[in-house]
Design a protein around this motif. Structure first.
Motif, PDB file in Angstrom:
ATOM      1  N   LYS A 122       0.875  -1.174   0.000  1.00 44.14           N
ATOM      2  CA  LYS A 122       0.000   0.000   0.000  1.00 44.14           C
ATOM      3  C   LYS A 122       0.905   1.216   0.000  1.00 44.14           C
ATOM      4  CE  LYS A 122      -4.115  -1.885   2.041  1.00 44.14           C
ATOM      5  NZ  LYS A 122      -4.812  -2.005   0.775  1.00 44.14           N
ATOM      6  N   ILE A 123       0.500   2.215  -0.744  1.00 45.21           N
ATOM      7  CA  ILE A 123       1.297   3.439  -0.824  1.00 45.21           C
ATOM      8  C   ILE A 123       0.400   4.601  -0.404  1.00 45.21           C
ATOM      9  CG2 ILE A 123       2.811   4.852  -2.241  1.00 45.21           C
ATOM     10  CD1 ILE A 123       3.003   2.488  -4.179  1.00 45.21           C
ATOM     11  N   PRO A 124       0.402   4.934   0.872  1.00 48.79           N
ATOM     12  CA  PRO A 124      -0.447   6.033   1.336  1.00 48.79           C
ATOM     13  C   PRO A 124      -0.107   7.346   0.638  1.00 48.79           C
ATOM     14  CG  PRO A 124       0.544   4.849   3.183  1.00 48.79           C
ATOM     15  CD  PRO A 124       1.196   4.352   1.940  1.00 48.79           C
ATOM     16  N   GLY A 125      -1.138   8.067   0.263  1.00 46.25           N
ATOM     17  CA  GLY A 125      -0.948   9.383  -0.340  1.00 46.25           C
ATOM     18  C   GLY A 125      -0.672   9.367  -1.827  1.00 46.25           C
ATOM     19  N   VAL A 126      -0.628   8.183  -2.450  1.00 47.88           N
ATOM     20  CA  VAL A 126      -0.383   8.102  -3.892  1.00 47.88           C
ATOM     21  C   VAL A 126      -1.612   7.496  -4.551  1.00 47.88           C
ATOM     22  CG1 VAL A 126       0.991   7.041  -5.713  1.00 47.88           C
ATOM     23  CG2 VAL A 126       2.113   7.870  -3.636  1.00 47.88           C
ATOM     24  N   GLU A 127      -2.200   8.254  -5.463  1.00 49.44           N
ATOM     25  CA  GLU A 127      -3.322   7.733  -6.249  1.00 49.44           C
ATOM     26  C   GLU A 127      -2.733   6.980  -7.429  1.00 49.44           C
ATOM     27  OE1 GLU A 127      -7.155   9.421  -8.646  1.00 49.44           O
ATOM     28  OE2 GLU A 127      -6.418  10.559  -6.932  1.00 49.44           O
ATOM     29  N   LEU A 128      -3.082   5.719  -7.544  1.00 53.24           N
ATOM     30  CA  LEU A 128      -2.475   4.851  -8.547  1.00 53.24           C
ATOM     31  C   LEU A 128      -3.139   5.067  -9.901  1.00 53.24           C
ATOM     32  CD1 LEU A 128      -0.279   2.709  -8.710  1.00 53.24           C
ATOM     33  CD2 LEU A 128      -2.050   0.994  -8.373  1.00 53.24           C
ATOM     34  N   ASN A 129      -2.456   5.809 -10.764  1.00 55.21           N
ATOM     35  CA  ASN A 129      -2.916   6.103 -12.124  1.00 55.21           C
ATOM     36  C   ASN A 129      -1.723   6.067 -13.057  1.00 55.21           C
ATOM     37  OD1 ASN A 129      -5.709   6.786 -11.564  1.00 55.21           O
ATOM     38  ND2 ASN A 129      -4.927   8.649 -10.599  1.00 55.21           N
ATOM     39  N   ILE A 130      -1.986   5.953 -14.357  1.00 47.67           N
ATOM     40  CA  ILE A 130      -0.925   6.088 -15.344  1.00 47.67           C
ATOM     41  C   ILE A 130      -0.309   7.476 -15.157  1.00 47.67           C
ATOM     42  CG2 ILE A 130      -0.361   6.134 -17.812  1.00 47.67           C
ATOM     43  CD1 ILE A 130      -1.408   3.407 -16.930  1.00 47.67           C
ATOM     44  N   GLY A 131       1.001   7.518 -15.051  1.00 43.07           N
ATOM     45  CA  GLY A 131       1.694   8.798 -14.875  1.00 43.07           C
ATOM     46  C   GLY A 131       1.998   9.140 -13.431  1.00 43.07           C
ATOM     47  N   SER A 132       1.385   8.431 -12.469  1.00 43.93           N
ATOM     48  CA  SER A 132       1.691   8.680 -11.059  1.00 43.93           C
ATOM     49  C   SER A 132       3.125   8.258 -10.776  1.00 43.93           C
ATOM     50  CB  SER A 132       0.768   7.867 -10.143  1.00 43.93           C
ATOM     51  OG  SER A 132      -0.574   8.215 -10.315  1.00 43.93           O
ATOM     52  N   ALA A 133       3.828   9.062  -9.995  1.00 46.41           N
ATOM     53  CA  ALA A 133       5.200   8.719  -9.611  1.00 46.41           C
ATOM     54  C   ALA A 133       5.183   7.969  -8.285  1.00 46.41           C
ATOM     55  CB  ALA A 133       6.044   9.971  -9.498  1.00 46.41           C
TER      56      ALA A 133
END
Length: 99
Positions: free
Chosen positions: A49-60
């Motif tokens: 899980k990566i809190p604070g990161v919205e998983l989308n194409i282009g997300s770092a």
């Protein structure tokens, strides 16, 4: 013929937007995706899980997320929220979400 600066700037912005959209549309050949899926299945990873990161194409993805190699494939992978994610190792940006 003299062009106005706003017209030229608008043209560059339009071209930059088209380039950015094309960069997000990663095309992986079906054969290569089959190889990736097979490798991931044989080398299962625990989902993170990566809190604070919205998983989308282009997300770092942050540097704290470990990326894993797939032999003969440029991109790395990680499993986030039970989805296999391909990541460009140079930019750490998500290029494809497989499942």
């Amino acid at each position: 013929m003299r062009m106005h600066l706003p017209t030229v700037a608008a043209g560059f912005l339009l071209l930059a937007g088209v380039g950015a959209a094309a960069a997000q549309d990663l095309v992986i050949e079906p054969e290569q995706e089959t190889v990736i899926r097979g490798y991931v299945k044989k080398q299962p990873l625990a989902s993170v899980k990566i809190p604070g990161v919205e998983l989308n194409i282009g997300s770092a993805l942050p540097d704290t997320v470990e990326l894993h190699e797939v032999p003969d494939v440029k991109y790395r992978y990680v499993v986030v929220d039970n989805r296999t994610v391909l990541v460009d190792p140079d930019t750490r940006k998500v290029v494809k979400i497989i499942n």
